[in-house]
Motif scaffolding. Structure first.
Motif, PDB file in Angstrom:
ATOM      1  N   ALA A  37       0.831  -1.185   0.000  1.00 55.18           N
ATOM      2  CA  ALA A  37       0.000   0.000   0.000  1.00 55.18           C
ATOM      3  C   ALA A  37       0.872   1.244   0.000  1.00 55.18           C
ATOM      4  CB  ALA A  37      -0.918  -0.009   1.218  1.00 55.18           C
ATOM      5  N   GLY A  38       0.490   2.225  -0.784  1.00 56.38           N
ATOM      6  CA  GLY A  38       1.259   3.447  -0.869  1.00 56.38           C
ATOM      7  C   GLY A  38       2.096   3.523  -2.117  1.00 56.38           C
ATOM      8  N   SER A  39       2.259   2.431  -2.867  1.00 52.40           N
ATOM      9  CA  SER A  39       3.047   2.450  -4.085  1.00 52.40           C
ATOM     10  C   SER A  39       2.290   3.076  -5.239  1.00 52.40           C
ATOM     11  CB  SER A  39       3.471   1.023  -4.455  1.00 52.40           C
ATOM     12  OG  SER A  39       4.379   0.530  -3.511  1.00 52.40           O
ATOM     13  N   ALA A  55      -9.791   0.748  -2.098  1.00 51.97           N
ATOM     14  CA  ALA A  55      -9.564   2.172  -2.334  1.00 51.97           C
ATOM     15  C   ALA A  55     -10.806   2.942  -1.956  1.00 51.97           C
ATOM     16  CB  ALA A  55      -9.210   2.419  -3.806  1.00 51.97           C
ATOM     17  N   THR A  56     -10.633   4.234  -1.750  1.00 56.25           N
ATOM     18  CA  THR A  56     -11.748   5.117  -1.426  1.00 56.25           C
ATOM     19  C   THR A  56     -11.762   6.289  -2.387  1.00 56.25           C
ATOM     20  OG1 THR A  56     -10.413   6.361   0.169  1.00 56.25           O
ATOM     21  CG2 THR A  56     -11.701   4.509   1.015  1.00 56.25           C
ATOM     22  N   GLY A  57     -12.963   6.727  -2.728  1.00 53.01           N
ATOM     23  CA  GLY A  57     -13.129   7.895  -3.579  1.00 53.01           C
ATOM     24  C   GLY A  57     -13.902   8.971  -2.858  1.00 53.01           C
ATOM     25  N   ALA A  58     -14.335   9.972  -3.605  1.00 52.87           N
ATOM     26  CA  ALA A  58     -15.056  11.081  -3.008  1.00 52.87           C
ATOM     27  C   ALA A  58     -16.390  10.642  -2.428  1.00 52.87           C
ATOM     28  CB  ALA A  58     -15.268  12.175  -4.049  1.00 52.87           C
ATOM     29  N   ALA A  69      -5.126  -7.338  -5.356  1.00 54.77           N
ATOM     30  CA  ALA A  69      -4.343  -6.272  -5.953  1.00 54.77           C
ATOM     31  C   ALA A  69      -4.361  -5.056  -5.048  1.00 54.77           C
ATOM     32  CB  ALA A  69      -4.903  -5.907  -7.328  1.00 54.77           C
ATOM     33  N   GLU A  70      -3.391  -4.169  -5.279  1.00 54.60           N
ATOM     34  CA  GLU A  70      -3.417  -2.846  -4.679  1.00 54.60           C
ATOM     35  C   GLU A  70      -4.154  -1.933  -5.646  1.00 54.60           C
ATOM     36  OE1 GLU A  70      -2.485  -2.372  -1.736  1.00 54.60           O
ATOM     37  OE2 GLU A  70      -1.322  -4.202  -1.383  1.00 54.60           O
ATOM     38  N   CYS A  71      -5.066  -1.119  -5.132  1.00 55.10           N
ATOM     39  CA  CYS A  71      -5.906  -0.292  -5.995  1.00 55.10           C
ATOM     40  C   CYS A  71      -5.873   1.165  -5.572  1.00 55.10           C
ATOM     41  CB  CYS A  71      -7.357  -0.781  -5.974  1.00 55.10           C
ATOM     42  SG  CYS A  71      -7.594  -2.432  -6.637  1.00 55.10           S
ATOM     43  N   VAL A  72      -6.070   2.032  -6.542  1.00 59.55           N
ATOM     44  CA  VAL A  72      -6.232   3.466  -6.329  1.00 59.55           C
ATOM     45  C   VAL A  72      -7.343   3.915  -7.260  1.00 59.55           C
ATOM     46  CG1 VAL A  72      -5.198   5.726  -6.749  1.00 59.55           C
ATOM     47  CG2 VAL A  72      -3.900   3.986  -5.541  1.00 59.55           C
ATOM     48  N   THR A  73      -8.199   4.809  -6.797  1.00 62.43           N
ATOM     49  CA  THR A  73      -9.294   5.285  -7.624  1.00 62.43           C
ATOM     50  C   THR A  73      -9.206   6.787  -7.833  1.00 62.43           C
ATOM     51  OG1 THR A  73     -11.702   5.341  -7.855  1.00 62.43           O
ATOM     52  CG2 THR A  73     -10.827   5.617  -5.650  1.00 62.43           C
ATOM     53  N   THR A  74      -9.615   7.223  -9.023  1.00 61.96           N
ATOM     54  CA  THR A  74      -9.802   8.634  -9.324  1.00 61.96           C
ATOM     55  C   THR A  74     -11.279   8.829  -9.667  1.00 61.96           C
ATOM     56  OG1 THR A  74      -9.336   8.356 -11.685  1.00 61.96           O
ATOM     57  CG2 THR A  74      -7.454   8.756 -10.230  1.00 61.96           C
ATOM     58  N   GLN A  75     -11.636  10.003 -10.110  1.00 59.80           N
ATOM     59  CA  GLN A  75     -13.031  10.255 -10.461  1.00 59.80           C
ATOM     60  C   GLN A  75     -13.471   9.403 -11.643  1.00 59.80           C
ATOM     61  OE1 GLN A  75     -15.336  11.944  -8.961  1.00 59.80           O
ATOM     62  NE2 GLN A  75     -16.931  11.832 -10.546  1.00 59.80           N
ATOM     63  N   ILE A 100       0.149  -2.648 -14.247  1.00 58.52           N
ATOM     64  CA  ILE A 100      -0.948  -1.870 -13.673  1.00 58.52           C
ATOM     65  C   ILE A 100      -2.068  -1.791 -14.701  1.00 58.52           C
ATOM     66  CG2 ILE A 100      -1.649   0.342 -12.718  1.00 58.52           C
ATOM     67  CD1 ILE A 100       1.208   0.806 -11.887  1.00 58.52           C
ATOM     68  N   ARG A 101      -3.253  -2.214 -14.299  1.00 61.00           N
ATOM     69  CA  ARG A 101      -4.431  -2.127 -15.154  1.00 61.00           C
ATOM     70  C   ARG A 101      -5.344  -1.021 -14.646  1.00 61.00           C
ATOM     71  NH1 ARG A 101      -5.854  -8.609 -15.229  1.00 61.00           N
ATOM     72  NH2 ARG A 101      -3.997  -9.294 -16.381  1.00 61.00           N
ATOM     73  N   TYR A 102      -6.038  -0.392 -15.564  1.00 57.19           N
ATOM     74  CA  TYR A 102      -7.016   0.605 -15.119  1.00 57.19           C
ATOM     75  C   TYR A 102      -8.356   0.342 -15.797  1.00 57.19           C
ATOM     76  CZ  TYR A 102      -5.837   3.290 -19.390  1.00 57.19           C
ATOM     77  OH  TYR A 102      -5.618   3.696 -20.674  1.00 57.19           O
TER      78      TYR A 102
END
Length: 400
Positions: A68-70, A284-287, A323-329, A342-344
Motif C-alpha cells: 500500500a502506498g506504491s 480504495a476510497t473515492g469522493a 491487488a493494490e488499488c487506487v481510484t480517481t473520479q 498496472i491495469r485501469y
C-alpha cells in the motif's frame, strides 16, 4: 591413419621433414578444436545466466511492488513507483513523466503534496511537476542504510529506519513536516501502537485499543464509554470516505480470517449498522465510494463498491485478483502482482454519479515496453543457460 597419410606423401615425392610436420598438424587439429569448444561452453552458459539475472539487477518486473502506498491519485492522474522512480501517468494524454528518481517504493499524496523518501531523507514535492525539497534526514546513534515512509498525518510523518547492518527497523514517530523545528531537534522513539481510526471533525465516537490474542491491532468503537459493537469483537480494518466508515468487525480472540469478517457501517453520531455480507479487505476510497473485496462461501473474491450518499453496496465483478488499488473520479487502477503490470478500469456512473459498472480493462502504456522483465523471459534464459552447460557437463563426465 598415419600410415595412409605417409603412403600418399611418398607417392608424391614430398620431403620427409615436411611429411612429419604435416602429419603432426593434422593429428593435432581436431583435439584443438575440441578444446576450444570446451573453453567457449562455460562462457556461453555464464552469458545466459547473466542475461537472466539482468532484470533482477536492474529493478525487476517494471512495477515495484511495495504494498500500500506504491500508487496514489492526484486528480485524474495516477502516481506510481516503478524501476526505482516515482512516475505520473496522465490518462488524458496517455503520457508518463518521472517525478523523483531513486525514490523509495512507499510514498503518499496529502494536501496536494507528494511525500517520499530517498536514501535517509524525507522529501516533499509537487505531485504534478516533482522537484523535491528535503524535510528531514534521519540521524541515529548507528549508521542507517535507508528509511521507509509508513504514513503521513496532519503535520507529522511516521518513518521506518533500517540499520546499515542486519537488524530490525526502528519506527520513528512524530517527525514534523513543518519547518518550525530544526532538523536535528526532531525526536524519535519506538511506536507502540498503530494509528487509531477517527472521524474528521467532531464525533461522538471514541476508538479504544483492544488487546487481541494474535497481537494484531484491534479497536473498539465507544460512545460515552459504551461499545456500539457486539460484545467481544473489535475492528481489525477500516476505510473512510468523508464521514462514513466501513469496518471489518471480528472476534477479538482472532482478527481476520480467509472467510472474511462481518462488515459494519459506522457514522460520527455512534450508529453502527451491520451489512449482510462478509469482506476481507478494502481496496480504495473515492469522493463518494469505497471499494472492497467480498468473500463468498466458496472462497472466491468479488469486487464491490459502497456508495456513501445512498448507503448501498453493489457488486461489480464476480472475480477480482488480489491487488493494490487506487481510484480517481474516472478510473480504478489496480496493480496485479502475478500479471506484472498496472491495469485501469474506466468507471461507469449513472445520472446521480453512483458507480454502476466497470469498463473494459486496459494496461498502462509503459508496461508494453517492459516485457523483457517478465518472469517468462527470465525462465527462458535460465533454461538456455542450462542447455548450453550440458556439453560441458558431458565433457567432464567422460574425461579420463
Amino acid at each position: 591413419m598415419k600410415g595412409n597419410y605417409k603412403a600418399a606423401m611418398d607417392s608424391l615425392h614430398i620431403p620427409v621433414d615436411f611429411q612429419a610436420s604435416t602429419v603432426r598438424a593434422m593429428q593435432n587439429a581436431k583435439p584443438r578444436r575440441r578444446r576450444r569448444a570446451v573453453r567457449l561452453a562455460p562462457l556461453a552458459a555464464c552469458l545466459c545466466v547473466l542475461l537472466a539475472l539482468l532484470p533482477t539487477l536492474f529493478g525487476g518486473g517494471g512495477y515495484g511492488a511495495g504494498g500500500a502506498g506504491s500508487m496514489a491519485a492526484d486528480g485524474n492522474a495516477l502516481l506510481y513507483w516503478g524501476l526505482g522512480s516515482i512516475r505520473r501517468f496522465d490518462p488524458a494524454s496517455g503520457q508518463t513523466a518521472t517525478l523523483a528518481k531513486g525514490a523509495g517504493a512507499l510514498f503518499c499524496v496529502r494536501r496536494d503534496t507528494l511525500y517520499y523518501t530517498a536514501g535517509t531523507t524525507l522529501y516533499a514535492a509537487d505531485p504534478a511537476t516533482g522537484g523535491g525539497r528535503a524535510l528531514y534526514t534521519v540521524t541515529l546513534p548507528y549508521p542507517v542504510r535507508a528509511i521507509q515512509l509508513c504514513g503521513v498525518h496532519d503535520d507529522t510523518a511516521t518513518l521506518e529506519a533500517y540499520p546499515k547492518w542486519d537488524g530490525d527497523g526502528i519506527r520513528l514517530v512524530d517527525v514534523r513536516l513543518t519547518d518550525a523545528m530544526a532538523l536535528g531537534d526532531r525526536p524519535y522513539e519506538y511506536e507502540t501502537a498503530g494509528e487509531a481510526p477517527s472521524f474528521p471533525g467532531t464525533s461522538a465516537v471514541s476508538f479504544v485499543p483492544v488487546p487481541t490474542a494474535d497481537g494484531a491491532a484491534g479497536w473498539d468503537a465507544q460512545v460515552d464509554g459504551v461499545s456500539v459493537l457486539p460484545a467481544g469483537t473489535a475492528i481489525g480494518a477500516w476505510a473512510q470516505s468523508g464521514n462514513c466508515m466501513l469496518a471489518l468487525v471480528s472476534p477479538a480472540s482472532g482478527l481476520g480470517s480467509a472467510a472474511g469478517a462481518p462488515l459494519y457501517v459506522l457514522s460520527p453520531d455512534g450508529v453502527a449498522r451491520a451489512l449482510d455480507v462478509r469482506a476481507d479487505r478494502f481496496y480504495a476510497t473515492g469522493a463518494r465510494e469505497i471499494f472492497l473485496s467480498l468473500a463468498d462461501e466458496g472462497g472466491g473474491k468479488q469486487l464491490a463498491v459502497f456508495d456513501v450518499p445512498t448507503g448501498t453496496l453493489r457488486t461489480l465483478t464476480d472475480a477480482f485478483p488480489t491487488a493494490e488499488c487506487v481510484t480517481t473520479q474516472d478510473a480504478l487502477y489496480a496493480y496485479v502482482p502475478n500479471a506484472g503490470g498496472i491495469r485501469y478500469y474506466p468507471l461507469c456512473r449513472d445520472e446521480d454519479g453512483a458507480i454502476r459498472a466497470l469498463g473494459d480493462a486496459a494496461e498502462l502504456p509503459y508496461m508494453h515496453t517492459q516485457r523483457l522483465f517478465s518472469p517468462v523471459v527470465r525462465l527462458f534464459m535460465l533454461l538456455a543457460a542450462f542447455v548450453l552447460s550440458i556439453p560441458l557437463c558431458i565433457y567432464f563426465a567422460m574425461r579420463k
